[in-house]
Design an enzyme around this catalytic site. Structure first.
Site, mmCIF file in Angstrom:
data_model
loop_
_atom_site.group_PDB
_atom_site.id
_atom_site.type_symbol
_atom_site.label_atom_id
_atom_site.label_comp_id
_atom_site.label_asym_id
_atom_site.label_seq_id
_atom_site.Cartn_x
_atom_site.Cartn_y
_atom_site.Cartn_z
ATOM 1 N N ARG A 166 -29.320 -18.799 -47.929
ATOM 2 C CA ARG A 166 -29.991 -18.394 -49.271
ATOM 3 C C ARG A 166 -31.267 -18.165 -49.038
ATOM 4 O O ARG A 166 -32.312 -18.476 -50.051
ATOM 5 C CB ARG A 166 -29.833 -19.559 -50.517
ATOM 6 C CG ARG A 166 -28.171 -19.921 -50.206
ATOM 7 C CD ARG A 166 -27.465 -18.745 -51.056
ATOM 8 N NE ARG A 166 -25.927 -19.350 -51.185
ATOM 9 C CZ ARG A 166 -25.034 -19.064 -50.341
ATOM 10 N NH1 ARG A 166 -25.340 -18.210 -48.999
ATOM 11 N NH2 ARG A 166 -23.917 -19.468 -50.295
ATOM 12 N N SER A 239 -24.500 -22.486 -59.094
ATOM 13 C CA SER A 239 -24.954 -23.705 -58.278
ATOM 14 C C SER A 239 -26.285 -23.890 -58.128
ATOM 15 O O SER A 239 -26.874 -22.850 -57.871
ATOM 16 C CB SER A 239 -24.134 -23.314 -56.729
ATOM 17 O OG SER A 239 -22.927 -23.236 -56.722
ATOM 18 N N GLU A 335 -31.558 -24.071 -55.649
ATOM 19 C CA GLU A 335 -31.331 -22.713 -55.380
ATOM 20 C C GLU A 335 -31.774 -21.445 -56.257
ATOM 21 O O GLU A 335 -32.454 -20.739 -55.900
ATOM 22 C CB GLU A 335 -29.796 -22.398 -55.495
ATOM 23 C CG GLU A 335 -29.311 -21.358 -54.862
ATOM 24 C CD GLU A 335 -27.784 -21.150 -54.654
ATOM 25 O OE1 GLU A 335 -26.918 -20.256 -55.042
ATOM 26 O OE2 GLU A 335 -27.304 -22.168 -53.942
#
Length: 339
Positions: A166, A239, A335
């Site tokens: 990520r 998420s 995130e």
């Protein structure tokens, strides 16, 4: 001036959390000329620049005293088609999942596991988006980005993007590079990734012994719709936390204390822990505090039940981080980008 511009504009329609903050200026860039015009305008007015795509990886905690540049460029095409290897290109403002479905309709495999991920094509390399055992870097070829320092265009191959979990160069240097278009290397010869248990199980339940890429995409879309709330109904950014990585020593210590620990071994010997499992162990699933809460079906998803501020969402996230830190000695990293 061809640039579409709005002053003191609500950003509620432009972030999937549905947070109602205002932007000093909002511009919609439909091509490279619009991008350059927006950069010049921001410099002229002494405003910082905040670039957004679909607003699906963003938590706005205050009014944005900046020029918010929404990438709205459209276009997708096959660049080259050589037997097994097909190079496709899409503009940064293209919505991600319609681009995935466009590729599948043309018999191209490689993106099926990334189906139904929200956001835009331009945001995909920034996060190195991933799901169900596949990351963008696995099919990435190159991209074109504009250097905000000197206005030049630069081509980036996979190595230059410095992809991580990520993560990428563009996430590390958000104030320098502005992604304009992305090229991916797809294939007509399907090499399916079916390691994720629920995907394989769903295919077996449907009696599909030899699935196609479109079968995998359809099943993944169904699973995501069951697990994740629709932002149009319940504000969220998917998420909220990354799955944390721990070394072998800490992994063994956690396994001793928690025999049912859920984790995924990595090639470097580390263990990627399931952040949702860590959060669920604290009883957070279905938690609600006024307008903010944790989704009842997926502990990784923080939700806005209506009227929440970004500060309230962030405060809930910090409470969850502290609980996981105290319970497991593990740090959870958000995130979404926080502003």
């Amino acid at each position: 001036m061809s640039l579409e511009l709005q002053e003191h504009c609500s950003l509620k329609p432009y972030n999937t959390f549905g947070i109602d903050v205002r932007a000093r200026l909002l511009a919609h860039a439909r091509d490279e000329a619009d991008v350059r015009e927006a950069l010049a305008l921001a410099r002229e007015r002494g405003l910082p620049l905040l670039v957004i795509g679909g607003g699906s990886n963003l938590l706005l905690t205050r009014d944005v005293e900046a020029l918010v540049l929404r990438m709205a460029s459209q276009g997708r095409r096959i660049v080259s088609d050589a037997a097994d290897s097909v190079l496709v290109e899409a503009e940064a403002g293209e919505a991600w999942d319609p681009f995935v479905q466009w590729s599948l309709e043309r018999g191209l495999a490689g993106l099926e596991n990334l189906s139904l991920i929200p956001g835009t094509v331009g945001a995909a390399p920034m996060q190195n988006i991933g799901a169900y055992g596949v990351e963008l870097k696995d099919v990435f070829d190159s991209l074109t980005a504009l250097d905000r320092q000197d206005g030049t265009l630069r081509e980036f191959d996979r190595q230059a993007c410095r992809f991580g979990y990520r993560d990428s160069l563009f996430k590390q240097e958000p104030d320098r590079w502005l992604i304009l278009r992305v090229r991916l290397r797809l294939t007509r010869r399907e090499r399916l990734h079916l390691d994720y248990g629920p995907v394989r199980q769903r295919l077996e339940e449907e009696g599909i012994a030899s699935p196609t890429a479109r079968d995998v995409s359809r099943v993944i879309c169904a699973i995501r719709r069951e697990k994740l709330p629709d932002p149009a109904v319940l504000g969220n950014a998917g998420s909220f936390f990354k799955n944390p990585l721990v070394d072998a020593t800490q992994a063994e210590r956690l396994r001793q204390a928690f025999p049912d620990l859920v984790g995924y071994p990595q090639a470097d010997g580390r263990l990627k822990l399931a952040a949702g499992w860590l959060i669920d162990k604290g009883g957070w699933k279905g938690f609600r505090d006024g307008p903010v809460g944790v989704h009842a079906q997926q502990a990784l998803v923080l939700v806005n039940h209506g009227g929440a501020t970004g500060a309230q969402v962030r405060a809930l996230a910090e409470r969850i981080q502290e609980d996981v830190r105290r319970r497991f000695g593990v740090e959870l990293e958000p995130e979404p980008n926080l502003y």
